[in-house]
Design a protein around this motif. Structure first.
Motif, mmCIF file in Angstrom:
data_model
loop_
_atom_site.group_PDB
_atom_site.id
_atom_site.type_symbol
_atom_site.label_atom_id
_atom_site.label_comp_id
_atom_site.label_asym_id
_atom_site.label_seq_id
_atom_site.Cartn_x
_atom_site.Cartn_y
_atom_site.Cartn_z
ATOM 1 N N ASN A 15 0.840 -1.184 0.000
ATOM 2 C CA ASN A 15 0.000 0.000 0.000
ATOM 3 C C ASN A 15 0.886 1.248 0.000
ATOM 4 O O ASN A 15 1.745 1.408 0.877
ATOM 5 C CB ASN A 15 -0.886 -0.012 1.255
ATOM 6 N N ARG A 16 0.696 2.136 -0.974
ATOM 7 C CA ARG A 16 1.581 3.291 -1.085
ATOM 8 C C ARG A 16 1.194 4.489 -0.206
ATOM 9 O O ARG A 16 2.087 5.274 0.155
ATOM 10 C CB ARG A 16 1.697 3.737 -2.540
ATOM 11 N N PRO A 17 -0.080 4.740 0.133
ATOM 12 C CA PRO A 17 -0.382 5.930 0.941
ATOM 13 C C PRO A 17 0.448 6.090 2.206
ATOM 14 O O PRO A 17 0.840 7.223 2.539
ATOM 15 C CB PRO A 17 -1.876 5.775 1.249
ATOM 16 N N PRO A 18 0.780 5.026 2.956
ATOM 17 C CA PRO A 18 1.586 5.247 4.166
ATOM 18 C C PRO A 18 3.013 5.715 3.904
ATOM 19 O O PRO A 18 3.701 6.144 4.837
ATOM 20 C CB PRO A 18 1.596 3.863 4.846
ATOM 21 N N LEU A 19 3.491 5.640 2.654
ATOM 22 C CA LEU A 19 4.885 5.972 2.382
ATOM 23 C C LEU A 19 5.222 7.411 2.740
ATOM 24 O O LEU A 19 6.338 7.711 3.161
ATOM 25 C CB LEU A 19 5.210 5.738 0.902
ATOM 26 N N SER A 20 4.279 8.317 2.557
ATOM 27 C CA SER A 20 4.522 9.727 2.856
ATOM 28 C C SER A 20 3.970 10.141 4.210
ATOM 29 O O SER A 20 4.058 11.321 4.577
ATOM 30 C CB SER A 20 3.897 10.609 1.761
ATOM 31 N N LYS A 21 3.422 9.160 4.952
ATOM 32 C CA LYS A 21 2.801 9.488 6.244
ATOM 33 C C LYS A 21 3.331 8.544 7.326
ATOM 34 O O LYS A 21 4.413 8.755 7.859
ATOM 35 C CB LYS A 21 1.282 9.422 6.107
ATOM 36 N N GLU A 22 2.579 7.472 7.651
ATOM 37 C CA GLU A 22 2.946 6.623 8.787
ATOM 38 C C GLU A 22 4.308 5.958 8.627
ATOM 39 O O GLU A 22 5.100 5.902 9.571
ATOM 40 C CB GLU A 22 1.880 5.540 9.016
ATOM 41 N N LEU A 23 4.597 5.436 7.433
ATOM 42 C CA LEU A 23 5.884 4.766 7.233
ATOM 43 C C LEU A 23 7.030 5.778 7.287
ATOM 44 O O LEU A 23 8.075 5.520 7.889
ATOM 45 C CB LEU A 23 5.883 4.025 5.891
ATOM 46 N N LEU A 24 6.842 6.928 6.683
ATOM 47 C CA LEU A 24 7.866 7.967 6.699
ATOM 48 C C LEU A 24 8.126 8.456 8.115
ATOM 49 O O LEU A 24 9.265 8.776 8.474
ATOM 50 C CB LEU A 24 7.444 9.124 5.804
ATOM 51 N N ALA A 25 7.082 8.477 8.927
ATOM 52 C CA ALA A 25 7.216 8.934 10.309
ATOM 53 C C ALA A 25 7.718 7.843 11.243
ATOM 54 O O ALA A 25 7.945 8.096 12.431
ATOM 55 C CB ALA A 25 5.871 9.459 10.815
ATOM 56 N N GLY A 26 7.872 6.610 10.728
ATOM 57 C CA GLY A 26 8.324 5.506 11.563
ATOM 58 C C GLY A 26 7.256 4.945 12.470
ATOM 59 O O GLY A 26 7.549 4.239 13.440
ATOM 60 N N GLU A 27 5.978 5.210 12.146
ATOM 61 C CA GLU A 27 4.893 4.748 13.004
ATOM 62 C C GLU A 27 4.472 3.315 12.713
ATOM 63 O O GLU A 27 3.846 2.667 13.555
ATOM 64 C CB GLU A 27 3.671 5.674 12.840
ATOM 65 N N VAL A 28 4.788 2.808 11.515
ATOM 66 C CA VAL A 28 4.463 1.424 11.166
ATOM 67 C C VAL A 28 5.676 0.819 10.472
ATOM 68 O O VAL A 28 6.441 1.519 9.803
ATOM 69 C CB VAL A 28 3.231 1.326 10.230
ATOM 70 N N PRO A 29 5.885 -0.506 10.602
ATOM 71 C CA PRO A 29 6.979 -1.148 9.867
ATOM 72 C C PRO A 29 6.613 -1.332 8.405
ATOM 73 O O PRO A 29 5.436 -1.305 8.030
ATOM 74 C CB PRO A 29 7.121 -2.503 10.577
ATOM 75 N N ALA A 30 7.616 -1.552 7.570
ATOM 76 C CA ALA A 30 7.385 -1.683 6.131
ATOM 77 C C ALA A 30 6.460 -2.837 5.811
ATOM 78 O O ALA A 30 5.617 -2.742 4.914
ATOM 79 C CB ALA A 30 8.722 -1.850 5.406
ATOM 80 N N ASP A 31 6.575 -3.966 6.556
ATOM 81 C CA ASP A 31 5.739 -5.122 6.200
ATOM 82 C C ASP A 31 4.262 -4.901 6.511
ATOM 83 O O ASP A 31 3.408 -5.633 6.042
ATOM 84 C CB ASP A 31 6.249 -6.401 6.853
ATOM 85 N N ALA A 32 3.954 -3.852 7.283
ATOM 86 C CA ALA A 32 2.548 -3.549 7.574
ATOM 87 C C ALA A 32 1.827 -2.994 6.359
ATOM 88 O O ALA A 32 0.595 -2.952 6.335
ATOM 89 C CB ALA A 32 2.443 -2.558 8.724
ATOM 90 N N THR A 33 2.581 -2.565 5.353
ATOM 91 C CA THR A 33 1.960 -2.014 4.148
ATOM 92 C C THR A 33 1.633 -3.086 3.114
ATOM 93 O O THR A 33 1.005 -2.784 2.104
ATOM 94 C CB THR A 33 2.881 -0.972 3.486
ATOM 95 N N GLN A 34 2.075 -4.328 3.358
ATOM 96 C CA GLN A 34 1.897 -5.369 2.357
ATOM 97 C C GLN A 34 0.422 -5.675 2.143
ATOM 98 O O GLN A 34 -0.349 -5.785 3.093
ATOM 99 C CB GLN A 34 2.637 -6.641 2.773
ATOM 100 N N LEU A 35 0.024 -5.821 0.882
ATOM 101 C CA LEU A 35 -1.380 -6.046 0.530
ATOM 102 C C LEU A 35 -1.719 -7.507 0.334
ATOM 103 O O LEU A 35 -2.845 -7.923 0.574
ATOM 104 C CB LEU A 35 -1.717 -5.284 -0.755
#
Length: 406
Positions: A43-63
């Motif tokens: 999922n790309r939306p977290p790339l500029s928000k939660e993932l960029l801020a370190g609030e979620v790990p990268a694998d949490a974005t997997q679809l």
């Protein structure tokens, strides 16, 4: 030459949704997913928000873990270099060839880059690697220059400012995100960013990059340690450039059933597809909203299977209702429809001079409501959602002849 079944070129959200819809529509033969990146769909939306801020790990974005598709063949890190749509073949970057029965083009977009050299460390935000690299820079609290004030520009600005960075946004428009939400709501968005410490230099262009920042067209020097390029995107269509008769002027031109060049065995989905949406007239458009991959995949899957198997095709043209959201600081921007096409905007709820109150705007062509957008907390998003049913209920022209785009 290996291959059979349906080839999906692009293993991100659009490709994944296409595979899901092909299975749901009854396709039981092979589906092969080709992706440039080495990752399963994410999922790309977290790339500029939660993932960029370190609030979620990268694998949490997997679809894929939430997907019903388990029986597809994944060719990750396997870029498609070219396609022959007449012969139904793909050539991969490593020179190998693949033959298919049906094709789904889901190659999406890539970041546009500034036509300037030099500058401080430069970043874009499109991939997991992009987000991780920028996050590492932001951790030191640098001065951040964001060039561009669209979705990515505003989201990165909010995330960087929340992390304690000094942030300056430079863009040629008079207000941030004005092309998507209109001047009134864009002005309110800028004021709320400014109240949280973001500096805007609007109506300006960067003409030179230096090791310590940028020089603008009015001579202003902006000092920065990190530069984020958020100046739009380019559709990934080069792999189709050798195919005669395909219009790639802005994405892949499709008809109202998402067929490429009218071919029964080739369709496009997601933000690479340019097609006429009868809700908004016969002019083909690309729409880069998160909802578009799913909406187009449903229609494209049925269109493709009709061409391959002879099952009845949906007689109605593809007519999705575009929607998007954007989280910035503690605010959510929520939209339904296409506000950018409006000739008139009306404040429906809220006080535009408030620093934090909820706002809801309606967007009209004449007297016809064509979009709504809200800014604020959960109540504002809910207010926008209440108008979604009204927008969906508006009559949609169904005359296929008006939307062929041949």
């Amino acid at each position: 030459m290996e291959g059979a079944g349906i080839a999906v070129v692009g293993a991100s959200l659009g490709g994944l949704r296409a595979a899901e819809q092909l299975r749901a529509a009854g396709w039981r033969d092979t589906i092969t997913m080709f992706g440039d990146e080495p990752h399963l769909p994410y999922n790309r939306p977290p790339l500029s928000k939660e993932l960029l801020a370190g609030e979620v790990p990268a694998d949490a974005t997997q679809l894929r873990r939430r997907s019903s598709v388990e029986d597809v063949e994944w060719r990750l890190g396997a870029a498609v270099a070219s396609a022959d749509l007449a012969a139904c073949t793909l050539t991969l970057a490593d020179g190998s060839a693949y033959e298919y029965e049906g094709l789904v083009a889901a190659t999406g977009v890539r970041p546009r880059r500034l036509p300037l050299s030099g500058g401080p460390p430069r970043h874009v935000v499109r991939t997991l690697e992009d987000s991780a690299a920028l996050a590492a820079r932001l951790a030191a609290g640098p001065r951040v220059l964001v060039i561009g004030s669209g979705f990515i520009g505003c989201e990165v600005a909010a995330t960087a400012r929340t992390a304690g960075c000094a942030v300056t946004v430079v863009a040629p428009e008079n207000e941030p995100m004005v092309l998507s939400i209109g001047e009134d709501l864009a002005r309110a968005l800028r004021r709320r960013h400014e109240a949280r410490g973001v500096r805007f230099l609007m109506g300006r262009l960067a003409t030179e990059l230096t090791p310590h920042g940028a020089v603008l067209d009015d001579g202003t020097e902006v000092r920065a340690d990190v530069l984020v390029e958020a100046v739009g995107s380019l559709p990934n269509t080069e792999w189709l450039a050798a195919t005669a008769g395909i219009d790639l002027a802005d994405g892949i031109l499709c008809d109202a059933h998402l067929r490429i060049g009218g071919l029964p065995h080739a369709v496009a989905v997601g933000d690479v597809a340019r097609f006429p949406n009868p809700r908004y007239g016969p002019l083909p458009r690309r729409v880069e909203h998160w909802s578009v991959p799913g909406d187009t995949a449903r229609h494209a899957a049925r269109t493709l299977l009709a061409g391959l198997t002879g099952i009845p095709r949906d007689p109605a043209p593809c007519a999705p209702l575009p929607s998007f959201w954007s989280d910035q600081f503690t605010m959510r921007l929520q939209s339904f429809g296409l506000p950018a096409l409006a000739d008139r905007t009306r404040l429906l709820e809220g006080d535009p001079d408030s620093a934090d109150g909820d706002l809801l705007y309606g967007y009209y062509q004449g007297e016809r409501l064509i979009g709504v957008a809200a800014l604020g907390g959960p109540a504002a998003a809910a207010a926008a959602s209440r108008h979604r049913a009204e927008l969906l209920a508006l009559p949609v022209p169904a005359a296929e002849a008006d939307f062929r785009c041949a």
